[in-house]
Design a protein around this motif. Sequence first.
Motif, mmCIF file in Angstrom:
data_model
loop_
_atom_site.group_PDB
_atom_site.id
_atom_site.type_symbol
_atom_site.label_atom_id
_atom_site.label_comp_id
_atom_site.label_asym_id
_atom_site.label_seq_id
_atom_site.Cartn_x
_atom_site.Cartn_y
_atom_site.Cartn_z
ATOM 1 N N UNK A 142 -99.958 6.217 -5.915
ATOM 2 C CA UNK A 142 -99.614 7.567 -5.468
ATOM 3 C C UNK A 142 -98.563 7.483 -4.381
ATOM 4 N N UNK A 143 -97.710 8.480 -4.313
ATOM 5 C CA UNK A 143 -96.668 8.549 -3.290
ATOM 6 C C UNK A 143 -96.782 9.901 -2.608
ATOM 7 N N UNK A 144 -96.955 9.868 -1.284
ATOM 8 C CA UNK A 144 -97.099 11.099 -0.509
ATOM 9 C C UNK A 144 -95.863 11.342 0.346
ATOM 10 N N UNK A 145 -95.559 12.587 0.576
ATOM 11 C CA UNK A 145 -94.370 12.967 1.333
ATOM 12 C C UNK A 145 -94.489 12.551 2.791
ATOM 13 N N UNK A 146 -93.505 11.799 3.236
ATOM 14 C CA UNK A 146 -93.393 11.371 4.630
ATOM 15 C C UNK A 146 -92.088 10.612 4.752
ATOM 16 N N UNK A 147 -91.802 10.090 5.915
ATOM 17 C CA UNK A 147 -90.580 9.328 6.118
ATOM 18 C C UNK A 147 -90.897 8.034 6.863
ATOM 19 N N UNK A 148 -90.881 6.853 6.177
ATOM 20 C CA UNK A 148 -90.634 6.708 4.739
ATOM 21 C C UNK A 148 -91.828 7.206 3.933
ATOM 22 N N UNK A 149 -91.642 7.376 2.637
ATOM 23 C CA UNK A 149 -92.730 7.886 1.810
ATOM 24 C C UNK A 149 -93.899 6.911 1.844
ATOM 25 N N UNK A 150 -95.102 7.442 1.740
ATOM 26 C CA UNK A 150 -96.317 6.640 1.854
ATOM 27 C C UNK A 150 -96.819 6.250 0.464
ATOM 28 N N UNK A 151 -96.876 4.935 0.196
ATOM 29 C CA UNK A 151 -97.321 4.422 -1.099
ATOM 30 C C UNK A 151 -98.750 3.896 -0.985
ATOM 31 N N UNK A 152 -99.577 4.216 -1.950
ATOM 32 C CA UNK A 152 -100.930 3.663 -2.039
ATOM 33 C C UNK A 152 -101.148 3.193 -3.467
#
Length: 322
Positions: free
Chosen positions: A285-295
Motif C-alpha cells: 500500500x502507498x499512502x499520501x505523504x512526502x515522501x510517500x509511505x510504503x508498507x
Amino acid sequence: MEPIEKTIHFTPTKQDVLKASFTSLSFLALIPIVATLYNTLDDFINLENAEGFFAKLLDTWWIITIVLVGLICIAVAFGIISTFVKYGKYEISSDHDRIYIKKGLLDESAFSIQKEKVQAVEISQSIIKRVLGLAEVKLISAGSTGDEELETNTLYPFLSIEMAYGMVEEILPAYKVERSMESLSKQAFKIRMLRPSFFWILTTVAIYYFKPSLWYISLILLAIIYTLRILDYKNSRYLLNDEFIQFKSGSLETSLFITKRSKVIQIEVERTKLQKLFGLASIETINRSKPVHHTKLQDVSVEYADEFYTWYTGRTKNIQVE
C-alpha cells in the motif's frame, strides 16, 4: 469565544515512568557521560596514580561487589530521572477535530494533529516491549502545508498493548483495530526457507577467500538469518476488514500497520518467479505523504492478493478529497 473542550486520554503514572526508564534503556546514557567526564579530568589531573590505587583496592571481592551495586543504583537512578524529565508531564488529549500532545518537565513542548489528516496508524513493539507487554503508537499524517510533508507523531512510546489498541479507537473513532488476523500459509514458510540470502553467500565467499579459519562465522550467520526469517513468518499477519486493512510483520521488532481504503493512493501486487511456483505474491500500500509511505507484506496467497486488488478498486465508494 468558548474554550475548546478536550478529553484527556492518557497521563503517565509513576509505574509507567519506571517501565519507560527500563524499556528505553535510558540508564545506558550514563556510560558516555562517565567516559567524557573521565577524559576531561584526565586533561587536568594525572589519573595514572589513581588508577593504580583503585586497582589494588578492587582486589577485594566485597569492595568490587559494593562498587558494582553502587554503579547499578546510580545508572538506574539516572535512567529514572532522565525519563521522568522527558515523560513526567506527558499528556494526550483530543477534541472533535484535533489530537493534542504535551510533553517535557523542564523543557515543555506541545503540538496537535488534525484527525482528518491521519493517513495511517503504526503500533510497533521491540523485543523488550513485547516481553513487558508495551507498545509504541505512531500516527502517520499528511502535513497541513502546501507540500503535504510527512509527519510521524508518536502518541506515547510505552503504552500497554491493550491501552494502545483502545486509545487508537478512542482518539480516532473512524479507525478500528482487529486483534484477530490471518497468518501466512505453509507455502510462505517454505519459500522463506528456500529463498537465497545473497548477504550470506557474499559473506561466506569473503570468509573462505580471506580467512578460511573463521568458517564457523558463516554457520552462525546462517543460523541468525533463518531464525529471523522464522520469527518474521510467525509474526506476519494480515486482514481486510470492510474499508480497513491491517499488516503486521517483523522479527525482533514487530510493526502493525492500519490504514483506511480512502487513505491509500496506490497499491502494488508483485510476483517473483519463485512466488509463482508456490502460488504466492507480495502486496503493498502507498499512502499520501512526502515522501510517500510504503508498507509491504511478502508471501501472501494469490487468492488474498486478488481480494486485496478487488478491495482497493472499491475505494471510489468512500474516497475522501483532502
